[in-house]
Scaffold this motif. Structure first.
Motif, PDB file in Angstrom:
ATOM      1  N   GLN A   1       0.844  -1.191   0.000  1.00 41.25           N
ATOM      2  CA  GLN A   1       0.000   0.000   0.000  1.00 41.25           C
ATOM      3  C   GLN A   1       0.883   1.246   0.000  1.00 41.25           C
ATOM      4  OE1 GLN A   1      -3.228   0.301   2.847  1.00 41.25           O
ATOM      5  NE2 GLN A   1      -3.447  -1.930   2.925  1.00 41.25           N
ATOM      6  N   VAL A   2       0.492   2.227  -0.784  1.00 40.44           N
ATOM      7  CA  VAL A   2       1.250   3.469  -0.882  1.00 40.44           C
ATOM      8  C   VAL A   2       0.578   4.590  -0.112  1.00 40.44           C
ATOM      9  CG1 VAL A   2       2.141   5.247  -2.454  1.00 40.44           C
ATOM     10  CG2 VAL A   2       2.221   2.833  -3.111  1.00 40.44           C
ATOM     11  N   VAL A   3      -0.717   4.799  -0.352  1.00 38.99           N
ATOM     12  CA  VAL A   3      -1.420   5.924   0.248  1.00 38.99           C
ATOM     13  C   VAL A   3      -2.919   5.686   0.152  1.00 38.99           C
ATOM     14  CG1 VAL A   3      -1.565   7.263  -1.903  1.00 38.99           C
ATOM     15  CG2 VAL A   3      -1.487   8.469   0.278  1.00 38.99           C
ATOM     16  N   THR A   4      -3.670   6.326   1.027  1.00 42.68           N
ATOM     17  CA  THR A   4      -5.132   6.354   0.940  1.00 42.68           C
ATOM     18  C   THR A   4      -5.550   7.798   0.705  1.00 42.68           C
ATOM     19  OG1 THR A   4      -5.385   4.454   2.424  1.00 42.68           O
ATOM     20  CG2 THR A   4      -7.302   5.878   2.130  1.00 42.68           C
ATOM     21  N   LEU A   5      -6.341   8.004  -0.344  1.00 41.90           N
ATOM     22  CA  LEU A   5      -6.760   9.350  -0.734  1.00 41.90           C
ATOM     23  C   LEU A   5      -8.276   9.432  -0.775  1.00 41.90           C
ATOM     24  CD1 LEU A   5      -4.344   9.874  -3.764  1.00 41.90           C
ATOM     25  CD2 LEU A   5      -4.090  10.858  -1.492  1.00 41.90           C
TER      26      LEU A   5
ATOM     27  N   LEU B   1      -1.613   9.417  -9.037  1.00 45.03           N
ATOM     28  CA  LEU B   1      -1.410   8.176  -8.287  1.00 45.03           C
ATOM     29  C   LEU B   1      -0.142   7.470  -8.745  1.00 45.03           C
ATOM     30  CD1 LEU B   1      -5.041   6.700  -8.152  1.00 45.03           C
ATOM     31  CD2 LEU B   1      -3.994   8.507  -6.772  1.00 45.03           C
ATOM     32  N   VAL B   2       0.109   7.490 -10.057  1.00 40.94           N
ATOM     33  CA  VAL B   2       1.338   6.891 -10.574  1.00 40.94           C
ATOM     34  C   VAL B   2       2.550   7.619 -10.009  1.00 40.94           C
ATOM     35  CG1 VAL B   2       2.731   6.484 -12.637  1.00 40.94           C
ATOM     36  CG2 VAL B   2       0.272   6.037 -12.691  1.00 40.94           C
ATOM     37  N   GLN B   3       2.492   8.929  -9.969  1.00 41.74           N
ATOM     38  CA  GLN B   3       3.625   9.697  -9.465  1.00 41.74           C
ATOM     39  C   GLN B   3       3.895   9.398  -7.997  1.00 41.74           C
ATOM     40  OE1 GLN B   3       5.739  11.712 -11.399  1.00 41.74           O
ATOM     41  NE2 GLN B   3       6.912  11.344  -9.524  1.00 41.74           N
ATOM     42  N   GLN B   4       2.831   9.217  -7.200  1.00 41.13           N
ATOM     43  CA  GLN B   4       3.029   8.915  -5.782  1.00 41.13           C
ATOM     44  C   GLN B   4       3.640   7.529  -5.603  1.00 41.13           C
ATOM     45  OE1 GLN B   4      -1.090  10.314  -4.368  1.00 41.13           O
ATOM     46  NE2 GLN B   4       0.259  11.050  -2.758  1.00 41.13           N
ATOM     47  N   ALA B   5       3.179   6.569  -6.419  1.00 37.97           N
ATOM     48  CA  ALA B   5       3.756   5.227  -6.349  1.00 37.97           C
ATOM     49  C   ALA B   5       5.195   5.239  -6.843  1.00 37.97           C
ATOM     50  CB  ALA B   5       2.920   4.253  -7.172  1.00 37.97           C
ATOM     51  N   LEU B   6       5.473   6.020  -7.882  1.00 39.82           N
ATOM     52  CA  LEU B   6       6.829   6.111  -8.412  1.00 39.82           C
ATOM     53  C   LEU B   6       7.766   6.775  -7.407  1.00 39.82           C
ATOM     54  CD1 LEU B   6       8.727   5.625 -10.771  1.00 39.82           C
ATOM     55  CD2 LEU B   6       7.947   7.784 -11.777  1.00 39.82           C
TER      56      LEU B   6
END
Length: 225
Positions: free
Chosen positions: A74-78, A131-136
């Motif tokens: 898990q990366v983040v919850t938005l 979302l891609v940028q946060q995961a990257l």
């Protein structure tokens, strides 16, 4: 349409190396002529099929590709009242890493898109480029102090290919001696006893010791920027 309760979904940013470039899994959507044409693997939690939100994430990937992620977190919850036109929306965002073995069956409408920022901003719908940028960003940070690079490689790989993962993700890579010292310590890798022959010297082929835990190391760089 308005919702009396929040719309809850799981979105997955699945990364894979193709032709030495980092790509992200996406699915085709129906859109207007000038609208973005792609979205991330995403969907609602199914209380019957899913025992956990991890199950939901895996299911979203399985809809689009036959390949299973070797690593996922898990990366983040938005959530807010602007993500979805129907009302309040919340998503749990995952980052997944998939090896680059050749064998794969993609579902109709699925494709691997380059992670080049300009391309993603133009192609991905909703807030999915964010979302891609946060995961990257998470991957760029964590790859520097963990064994994550091996999850983007085929079953058998060389130390030079680990070096290539750093180059693809960070646009820079540590010296080969640092990679050798880092990844050959402990029981993280197993020497297959085989060599890959090419224009240079034959290179030893390694595979991941799946009984070994994800390793943590000293950080490579003071900043990922």
């Amino acid at each position: 349409m308005s919702l009396n309760t929040a719309l809850i979904s799981v979105d997955v940013v699945a990364f894979r190396l193709l032709k030495d470039k980092l790509h992200v899994l996406a699915q085709k959507i129906q859109a207007g002529k000038n609208d973005p044409q792609w979205m991330l693997p995403a969907g609602k939690i199914d209380p019957v099929k899913d025992q956990s939100i991890d199950d939901t994430a895996y299911r979203q990937i399985e809809r689009l590709t036959s390949k299973k992620p070797g690593y996922m977190e898990q990366v983040v919850t938005l959530g807010d009242n602007r993500r979805d036109s129907r009302g309040w929306s919340m998503t749990v965002v995952y980052c997944a890493l998939i090896d680059n073995n050749d064998c794969e069956q993609l579902a109709p409408g699925a494709e691997w898109l380059t992670t080049e920022a300009k391309t993603l901003n133009e192609q991905l719908a909703y807030d999915h480029s964010r979302l891609v940028q946060q995961a990257l960003d998470r991957l760029k940070s964590k790859i520097q102090y963990s064994s994550l690079p091996v999850y983007l490689l085929p079953d058998a790989f060389t130390l030079s290919e680990i070096h290539g993962v750093f180059s693809a993700v960070l646009d820079k890579a540590p010296p080969m001696r640092s990679i050798r010292n880092r990844f050959l310590q402990g029981d993280l890798l197993i020497d297959t006893g085989k060599l890959r022959r090419g224009s240079n010297r034959p290179a030893a082929l390694y595979k991941v010791n799946h009984h070994s835990e994800t390793w943590l190391f000293d950080r490579l760089y003071s900043s990922t920027r």
